[in-house]
Design a protein around this motif. Structure first.
Motif, PDB file in Angstrom:
ATOM      1  N   GLU A   1      60.753  66.173  47.708  1.00  0.00           N
ATOM      2  CA  GLU A   1      60.290  66.408  49.074  1.00  0.00           C
ATOM      3  C   GLU A   1      60.511  65.172  49.939  1.00  0.00           C
ATOM      4  O   GLU A   1      60.935  65.273  51.089  1.00  0.00           O
ATOM      5  CB  GLU A   1      58.811  66.797  49.064  1.00  0.00           C
ATOM      6  CG  GLU A   1      58.561  68.177  48.470  1.00  0.00           C
ATOM      7  CD  GLU A   1      57.121  68.595  48.549  1.00  0.00           C
ATOM      8  OE1 GLU A   1      56.244  67.715  48.792  1.00  0.00           O
ATOM      9  OE2 GLU A   1      56.846  69.793  48.357  1.00  0.00           O
ATOM     10  N   GLU A   2      60.231  64.005  49.414  1.00  0.00           N
ATOM     11  CA  GLU A   2      60.506  62.743  50.093  1.00  0.00           C
ATOM     12  C   GLU A   2      61.704  62.107  49.410  1.00  0.00           C
ATOM     13  O   GLU A   2      61.603  61.614  48.298  1.00  0.00           O
ATOM     14  CB  GLU A   2      59.300  61.801  50.024  1.00  0.00           C
ATOM     15  CG  GLU A   2      59.527  60.493  50.760  1.00  0.00           C
ATOM     16  CD  GLU A   2      58.342  59.554  50.702  1.00  0.00           C
ATOM     17  OE1 GLU A   2      57.705  59.325  51.737  1.00  0.00           O
ATOM     18  OE2 GLU A   2      58.048  59.038  49.596  1.00  0.00           O
ATOM     19  N   ILE A   3      62.842  62.140  50.104  1.00  0.00           N
ATOM     20  CA  ILE A   3      64.073  61.597  49.534  1.00  0.00           C
ATOM     21  C   ILE A   3      64.244  60.170  50.043  1.00  0.00           C
ATOM     22  O   ILE A   3      64.552  59.945  51.217  1.00  0.00           O
ATOM     23  CB  ILE A   3      65.292  62.455  49.940  1.00  0.00           C
ATOM     24  CG1 ILE A   3      65.081  63.922  49.563  1.00  0.00           C
ATOM     25  CG2 ILE A   3      66.549  61.909  49.282  1.00  0.00           C
ATOM     26  CD1 ILE A   3      66.167  64.860  50.077  1.00  0.00           C
ATOM     27  N   LEU A   4      64.013  59.211  49.174  1.00  0.00           N
ATOM     28  CA  LEU A   4      64.180  57.796  49.515  1.00  0.00           C
ATOM     29  C   LEU A   4      65.605  57.420  49.124  1.00  0.00           C
ATOM     30  O   LEU A   4      65.886  57.075  47.975  1.00  0.00           O
ATOM     31  CB  LEU A   4      63.143  56.944  48.787  1.00  0.00           C
ATOM     32  CG  LEU A   4      61.678  57.312  49.077  1.00  0.00           C
ATOM     33  CD1 LEU A   4      60.730  56.483  48.217  1.00  0.00           C
ATOM     34  CD2 LEU A   4      61.352  57.141  50.557  1.00  0.00           C
ATOM     35  N   VAL A   5      66.502  57.492  50.085  1.00  0.00           N
ATOM     36  CA  VAL A   5      67.930  57.502  49.783  1.00  0.00           C
ATOM     37  C   VAL A   5      68.437  56.152  49.317  1.00  0.00           C
ATOM     38  O   VAL A   5      69.211  56.065  48.360  1.00  0.00           O
ATOM     39  CB  VAL A   5      68.731  57.980  51.008  1.00  0.00           C
ATOM     40  CG1 VAL A   5      70.221  58.027  50.689  1.00  0.00           C
ATOM     41  CG2 VAL A   5      68.245  59.352  51.464  1.00  0.00           C
ATOM     42  N   ASP A   6      68.035  55.069  49.993  1.00  0.00           N
ATOM     43  CA  ASP A   6      68.596  53.764  49.666  1.00  0.00           C
ATOM     44  C   ASP A   6      67.499  52.791  49.235  1.00  0.00           C
ATOM     45  O   ASP A   6      66.305  53.110  49.243  1.00  0.00           O
ATOM     46  CB  ASP A   6      69.396  53.196  50.843  1.00  0.00           C
ATOM     47  CG  ASP A   6      68.536  52.949  52.080  1.00  0.00           C
ATOM     48  OD1 ASP A   6      67.318  53.241  52.051  1.00  0.00           O
ATOM     49  OD2 ASP A   6      69.075  52.449  53.090  1.00  0.00           O
ATOM     50  N   GLN A   7      67.925  51.579  48.868  1.00  0.00           N
ATOM     51  CA  GLN A   7      66.965  50.599  48.367  1.00  0.00           C
ATOM     52  C   GLN A   7      65.986  50.174  49.449  1.00  0.00           C
ATOM     53  O   GLN A   7      64.814  49.913  49.165  1.00  0.00           O
ATOM     54  CB  GLN A   7      67.706  49.369  47.815  1.00  0.00           C
ATOM     55  CG  GLN A   7      66.819  48.454  46.981  1.00  0.00           C
ATOM     56  CD  GLN A   7      66.220  49.164  45.784  1.00  0.00           C
ATOM     57  OE1 GLN A   7      66.926  49.853  45.042  1.00  0.00           O
ATOM     58  NE2 GLN A   7      64.916  49.013  45.585  1.00  0.00           N
ATOM     59  N   ARG A   8      66.435  50.106  50.680  1.00  0.00           N
ATOM     60  CA  ARG A   8      65.528  49.730  51.767  1.00  0.00           C
ATOM     61  C   ARG A   8      64.386  50.734  51.907  1.00  0.00           C
ATOM     62  O   ARG A   8      63.234  50.340  52.098  1.00  0.00           O
ATOM     63  CB  ARG A   8      66.285  49.617  53.093  1.00  0.00           C
ATOM     64  CG  ARG A   8      65.397  49.188  54.267  1.00  0.00           C
ATOM     65  CD  ARG A   8      66.191  49.040  55.545  1.00  0.00           C
ATOM     66  NE  ARG A   8      65.339  48.792  56.700  1.00  0.00           N
ATOM     67  CZ  ARG A   8      64.949  47.600  57.112  1.00  0.00           C
ATOM     68  NH1 ARG A   8      65.360  46.522  56.451  1.00  0.00           N
ATOM     69  NH2 ARG A   8      64.177  47.475  58.175  1.00  0.00           N
ATOM     70  N   ALA A   9      64.707  52.003  51.787  1.00  0.00           N
ATOM     71  CA  ALA A   9      63.659  53.022  51.873  1.00  0.00           C
ATOM     72  C   ALA A   9      62.689  52.899  50.711  1.00  0.00           C
ATOM     73  O   ALA A   9      61.460  52.986  50.891  1.00  0.00           O
ATOM     74  CB  ALA A   9      64.278  54.410  51.904  1.00  0.00           C
ATOM     75  N   ARG A  10      63.209  52.672  49.523  1.00  0.00           N
ATOM     76  CA  ARG A  10      62.338  52.535  48.344  1.00  0.00           C
ATOM     77  C   ARG A  10      61.479  51.284  48.441  1.00  0.00           C
ATOM     78  O   ARG A  10      60.274  51.307  48.136  1.00  0.00           O
ATOM     79  CB  ARG A  10      63.187  52.536  47.066  1.00  0.00           C
ATOM     80  CG  ARG A  10      63.858  53.882  46.797  1.00  0.00           C
ATOM     81  CD  ARG A  10      64.564  53.906  45.460  1.00  0.00           C
ATOM     82  NE  ARG A  10      65.797  53.135  45.452  1.00  0.00           N
ATOM     83  CZ  ARG A  10      66.993  53.608  45.811  1.00  0.00           C
ATOM     84  NH1 ARG A  10      67.125  54.858  46.220  1.00  0.00           N
ATOM     85  NH2 ARG A  10      68.075  52.838  45.750  1.00  0.00           N
ATOM     86  N   ASP A  11      62.078  50.191  48.882  1.00  0.00           N
ATOM     87  CA  ASP A  11      61.323  48.944  49.021  1.00  0.00           C
ATOM     88  C   ASP A  11      60.251  49.060  50.099  1.00  0.00           C
ATOM     89  O   ASP A  11      59.128  48.554  49.936  1.00  0.00           O
ATOM     90  CB  ASP A  11      62.267  47.781  49.364  1.00  0.00           C
ATOM     91  CG  ASP A  11      63.152  47.372  48.196  1.00  0.00           C
ATOM     92  OD1 ASP A  11      62.870  47.792  47.058  1.00  0.00           O
ATOM     93  OD2 ASP A  11      64.131  46.632  48.434  1.00  0.00           O
ATOM     94  N   THR A  12      60.594  49.718  51.208  1.00  0.00           N
ATOM     95  CA  THR A  12      59.632  49.869  52.300  1.00  0.00           C
ATOM     96  C   THR A  12      58.451  50.717  51.868  1.00  0.00           C
ATOM     97  O   THR A  12      57.292  50.379  52.140  1.00  0.00           O
ATOM     98  CB  THR A  12      60.310  50.501  53.531  1.00  0.00           C
ATOM     99  OG1 THR A  12      61.374  49.649  53.965  1.00  0.00           O
ATOM    100  CG2 THR A  12      59.327  50.697  54.667  1.00  0.00           C
ATOM    101  N   ARG A  13      58.729  51.825  51.190  1.00  0.00           N
ATOM    102  CA  ARG A  13      57.643  52.675  50.714  1.00  0.00           C
ATOM    103  C   ARG A  13      56.740  51.905  49.753  1.00  0.00           C
ATOM    104  O   ARG A  13      55.506  51.966  49.853  1.00  0.00           O
ATOM    105  CB  ARG A  13      58.207  53.928  50.041  1.00  0.00           C
ATOM    106  CG  ARG A  13      57.164  54.817  49.372  1.00  0.00           C
ATOM    107  CD  ARG A  13      56.133  55.333  50.351  1.00  0.00           C
ATOM    108  NE  ARG A  13      56.678  56.345  51.221  1.00  0.00           N
ATOM    109  CZ  ARG A  13      56.284  56.545  52.465  1.00  0.00           C
ATOM    110  NH1 ARG A  13      55.369  55.753  53.002  1.00  0.00           N
ATOM    111  NH2 ARG A  13      56.810  57.496  53.213  1.00  0.00           N
ATOM    112  N   ALA A  14      57.337  51.150  48.844  1.00  0.00           N
ATOM    113  CA  ALA A  14      56.553  50.379  47.877  1.00  0.00           C
ATOM    114  C   ALA A  14      55.709  49.319  48.575  1.00  0.00           C
ATOM    115  O   ALA A  14      54.534  49.114  48.246  1.00  0.00           O
ATOM    116  CB  ALA A  14      57.476  49.735  46.847  1.00  0.00           C
ATOM    117  N   ALA A  15      56.296  48.639  49.563  1.00  0.00           N
ATOM    118  CA  ALA A  15      55.570  47.590  50.280  1.00  0.00           C
ATOM    119  C   ALA A  15      54.394  48.167  51.057  1.00  0.00           C
ATOM    120  O   ALA A  15      53.304  47.580  51.092  1.00  0.00           O
ATOM    121  CB  ALA A  15      56.521  46.857  51.227  1.00  0.00           C
ATOM    122  N   LEU A  16      54.594  49.307  51.673  1.00  0.00           N
ATOM    123  CA  LEU A  16      53.514  49.924  52.437  1.00  0.00           C
ATOM    124  C   LEU A  16      52.386  50.409  51.541  1.00  0.00           C
ATOM    125  O   LEU A  16      51.208  50.344  51.906  1.00  0.00           O
ATOM    126  CB  LEU A  16      54.068  51.081  53.270  1.00  0.00           C
ATOM    127  CG  LEU A  16      54.906  50.665  54.480  1.00  0.00           C
ATOM    128  CD1 LEU A  16      55.638  51.867  55.058  1.00  0.00           C
ATOM    129  CD2 LEU A  16      54.028  50.012  55.542  1.00  0.00           C
TER     130      LEU A  16
END
Length: 243
Positions: free
Chosen positions: A207-222
């Motif tokens: 449902e939430e497609i974290l396509v690149d590393q920036r998206a994954r890193d941002t989600r983790a940081a938040l």
């Protein structure tokens, strides 16, 4: 859902990420891909079915839904970014245009194509979002606000369409090497890589497609410390004001 055999419509398919999404769909076995753009003559990808579509216009959206009645996969990719702050911008023109396309355009498409997808067994909707939806970058504050609204829309239609069997995906990624970001000097992802990542997320049912590393890193940081991101954005804005 399976990409192979699907019948897809991609908005903003004349360039950038949209063009690569359309190309990747065909390469992955989609039976038909409608490429939608304000000027259908701009749809030049081999094998695509051009569709005239300005997502801010009710009549064009209605016409597309009436014409493309076999769609099983709707990808709402059309979007604009003015890269202006919320208060510092001289007028509301940019903010209104971003909301008109990014939020209301996406909502208009979802409303028009929900019955189409239901008639064809449910299918899926993919809203192309951005890491800018996860927090506000003040230098492009109105764009971030429009993408945050589009993210909330994505959650809302997911609730409403579950009963008819329509999967709803949100795709998030950082800066991509397209015309929209040509003026920005920073690392950017390839549109082709982003397109492949989006399709992989659809196939995996994310449902939430974290396509690149920036998206994954941002989600983790938040998730770890949302306040740290706010402080970083404040520091970036303050540094800009001092220049």
């Amino acid at each position: 859902m399976q990409i192979k055999g699907s019948i897809a419509l991609v908005t903003g398919a004349n360039r950038g990420i949209g063009a690569e999404l359309a190309k990747a769909l065909l390469a992955s076995g989609a039976a038909k891909v409608y490429g939608a753009a304000r000027d259908p003559a701009a749809i030049t990808g081999a094998g695509l079915v051009p569709v005239r579509l300005d997502v801010t216009q009710d009549d064009q959206v209605a016409a597309a839904a009436a014409t493309c009645r076999d769609v099983t996969l709707l990808i709402n990719n059309a979007g604009i970014a003015a890269f202006t702050p919320l208060l510092e911008a001289p007028t509301l023109e940019n903010a209104e245009a971003e909301m008109a396309t990014n939020y209301f355009g996406t909502l208009r498409m979802c409303r028009a194509f929900a019955p189409v997808l239901k008639a064809n067994g449910g299918g899926a909707i993919v809203n192309v979002l951005s890491v800018a939806a996860m927090f506000n970058v003040p230098m492009q504050g109105s764009y971030c606000a429009s993408k945050a609204a589009e993210t909330s829309l994505t959650h809302g239609i997911r609730h409403e369409l579950k009963a008819q069997g329509t999967a709803v995906h949100g795709a998030y990624f950082g800066y991509v090497d397209t015309g929209m970001t040509a003026h920005l000097s920073m690392p950017k992802e390839s549109p082709a890589d982003i397109a492949r990542g989006v399709l992989a997320g659809i196939a995996a049912g994310e449902e939430e497609i974290l396509v690149d590393q920036r998206a994954r890193d941002t989600r983790a940081a938040l998730m770890q410390n949302p306040r740290a991101m706010e402080l970083a954005m404040q520091a970036a804005w303050d540094a800009r004001q001092r220049r």
